[in-house]
Design a protein around this motif. Sequence first.
Motif, mmCIF file in Angstrom:
data_model
loop_
_atom_site.group_PDB
_atom_site.id
_atom_site.type_symbol
_atom_site.label_atom_id
_atom_site.label_comp_id
_atom_site.label_asym_id
_atom_site.label_seq_id
_atom_site.Cartn_x
_atom_site.Cartn_y
_atom_site.Cartn_z
ATOM 1 N N GLY A 73 0.783 -1.228 0.000
ATOM 2 C CA GLY A 73 0.000 0.000 0.000
ATOM 3 C C GLY A 73 0.815 1.278 0.000
ATOM 4 N N ALA A 74 2.145 1.165 -0.060
ATOM 5 C CA ALA A 74 2.991 2.369 -0.096
ATOM 6 C C ALA A 74 2.980 2.983 -1.488
ATOM 7 N N LEU A 75 2.906 4.293 -1.528
ATOM 8 C CA LEU A 75 2.872 5.048 -2.782
ATOM 9 C C LEU A 75 4.248 5.640 -3.046
ATOM 10 N N ALA A 121 16.573 16.168 9.172
ATOM 11 C CA ALA A 121 15.855 16.377 7.917
ATOM 12 C C ALA A 121 14.368 16.430 8.227
ATOM 13 N N ASP A 122 13.617 17.132 7.407
ATOM 14 C CA ASP A 122 12.212 17.363 7.691
ATOM 15 C C ASP A 122 11.447 17.470 6.388
ATOM 16 N N GLY A 123 10.132 17.369 6.460
ATOM 17 C CA GLY A 123 9.325 17.581 5.276
ATOM 18 C C GLY A 123 7.933 17.010 5.400
ATOM 19 N N ILE A 124 7.118 17.343 4.404
ATOM 20 C CA ILE A 124 5.760 16.806 4.327
ATOM 21 C C ILE A 124 5.459 16.399 2.884
ATOM 22 N N ILE A 125 4.567 15.449 2.760
ATOM 23 C CA ILE A 125 4.003 15.081 1.472
ATOM 24 C C ILE A 125 2.493 15.084 1.683
ATOM 25 N N GLU A 126 1.794 15.922 0.933
ATOM 26 C CA GLU A 126 0.346 16.014 1.062
ATOM 27 C C GLU A 126 -0.313 15.342 -0.136
ATOM 28 N N LEU A 127 -1.105 14.343 0.144
ATOM 29 C CA LEU A 127 -1.874 13.686 -0.916
ATOM 30 C C LEU A 127 -3.239 14.353 -0.995
ATOM 31 N N LYS A 128 -3.537 14.932 -2.157
ATOM 32 C CA LYS A 128 -4.806 15.629 -2.353
ATOM 33 C C LYS A 128 -5.800 14.801 -3.147
ATOM 34 N N ASP A 129 -5.298 13.937 -4.039
ATOM 35 C CA ASP A 129 -6.172 13.109 -4.869
ATOM 36 C C ASP A 129 -5.413 11.859 -5.290
ATOM 37 N N VAL A 130 -5.904 10.708 -4.875
ATOM 38 C CA VAL A 130 -5.360 9.430 -5.319
ATOM 39 C C VAL A 130 -6.510 8.710 -6.014
ATOM 40 N N ASN A 131 -6.476 8.698 -7.328
ATOM 41 C CA ASN A 131 -7.570 8.121 -8.112
ATOM 42 C C ASN A 131 -7.044 6.882 -8.835
ATOM 43 N N THR A 132 -7.240 5.729 -8.220
ATOM 44 C CA THR A 132 -6.735 4.492 -8.815
ATOM 45 C C THR A 132 -7.559 4.082 -10.032
ATOM 46 N N GLU A 133 -8.831 4.479 -10.074
ATOM 47 C CA GLU A 133 -9.674 4.136 -11.227
ATOM 48 C C GLU A 133 -9.238 4.896 -12.474
ATOM 49 N N GLY A 156 -6.318 6.411 -12.623
ATOM 50 C CA GLY A 156 -4.892 6.157 -12.749
ATOM 51 C C GLY A 156 -3.992 7.361 -12.584
ATOM 52 N N TYR A 157 -4.243 8.194 -11.549
ATOM 53 C CA TYR A 157 -3.351 9.314 -11.302
ATOM 54 C C TYR A 157 -3.341 9.684 -9.818
ATOM 55 N N VAL A 158 -2.345 10.491 -9.448
ATOM 56 C CA VAL A 158 -2.206 10.992 -8.083
ATOM 57 C C VAL A 158 -1.807 12.463 -8.145
ATOM 58 N N SER A 159 -2.345 13.267 -7.201
ATOM 59 C CA SER A 159 -2.023 14.699 -7.140
ATOM 60 C C SER A 159 -1.758 15.088 -5.693
ATOM 61 N N ASN A 174 10.867 23.252 -1.877
ATOM 62 C CA ASN A 174 9.706 23.966 -1.365
ATOM 63 C C ASN A 174 8.682 24.130 -2.478
ATOM 64 N N GLU A 175 7.447 24.385 -2.078
ATOM 65 C CA GLU A 175 6.356 24.662 -3.011
ATOM 66 C C GLU A 175 6.259 23.589 -4.091
ATOM 67 N N GLY A 176 6.524 22.350 -3.735
ATOM 68 C CA GLY A 176 6.459 21.255 -4.698
ATOM 69 C C GLY A 176 5.033 20.817 -4.958
ATOM 70 N N ILE A 177 4.762 20.495 -6.207
ATOM 71 C CA ILE A 177 3.447 19.959 -6.572
ATOM 72 C C ILE A 177 3.647 18.788 -7.528
ATOM 73 N N PHE A 178 2.740 17.847 -7.453
ATOM 74 C CA PHE A 178 2.627 16.813 -8.470
ATOM 75 C C PHE A 178 1.140 16.757 -8.803
ATOM 76 N N PHE A 179 0.833 16.892 -10.087
ATOM 77 C CA PHE A 179 -0.556 16.998 -10.516
ATOM 78 C C PHE A 179 -0.845 15.958 -11.588
ATOM 79 N N LYS A 180 -1.782 15.099 -11.264
ATOM 80 C CA LYS A 180 -2.234 14.025 -12.170
ATOM 81 C C LYS A 180 -1.070 13.203 -12.712
ATOM 82 N N VAL A 181 -0.137 12.863 -11.813
ATOM 83 C CA VAL A 181 0.980 11.987 -12.190
ATOM 84 C C VAL A 181 0.406 10.594 -12.391
ATOM 85 N N PRO A 182 0.652 9.966 -13.543
ATOM 86 C CA PRO A 182 0.042 8.672 -13.840
ATOM 87 C C PRO A 182 0.529 7.542 -12.946
ATOM 88 N N LEU A 183 -0.445 6.720 -12.512
ATOM 89 C CA LEU A 183 -0.142 5.525 -11.717
ATOM 90 C C LEU A 183 0.203 4.380 -12.644
#
Length: 154
Positions: free
Chosen positions: A50-52, A109-121, A123-126, A145-154
């Motif tokens: 289940g790890a992304l 070291a520090d940081g965050i990863i925010e998952l806003k949309d995981v759409n397995t149907e 096939g993308y993650v944002s 900083n200010e990193g984004i990933f938008f509709k990256v294909p699964l």
Amino acid sequence: MKKIIVLILTFFALLGCSDDVAFNSPSFQAKKDRNLWEAVTFTASIDAGGALTIIGSNNLETVTLVVNNTELGIHDILETTSSGALLDINDLEFSTNNMPDPSVQLYPADGIIELKDVNTEAGYVSGAFSFYAFNSYGLTAVTFNEGIFFKVPL
């Protein structure tokens, strides 16, 4: 009459001015040490546990984000097994799993990863991310900083 001509010219001048903003969809980008870093290739995958894993590359450097589950929300790198890493052009790896040398910095070291949309149907993650990572010696750091990933294909 002159006022009307000036008014018409001003009107056309204002219509001719516009901000052409292009949005990339999908996309993976961030500010690396305050400079824009954009991936030209990117992919995401979910393993059997289940790890992304989200990977972006600009053909010189590769950023890897790992989130221990696909639950939406903020995943704090210090509190979970999530991580952020950069493999640079010289094959030097910076990772949030590396600790800083105490002579350089006391804070880990520090940081965050925010998952806003995981759409397995579909096939993308944002989402969004930021992290501060060290090399294996703990002497050199990299900041995203200010990193984004938008509709990256699964």
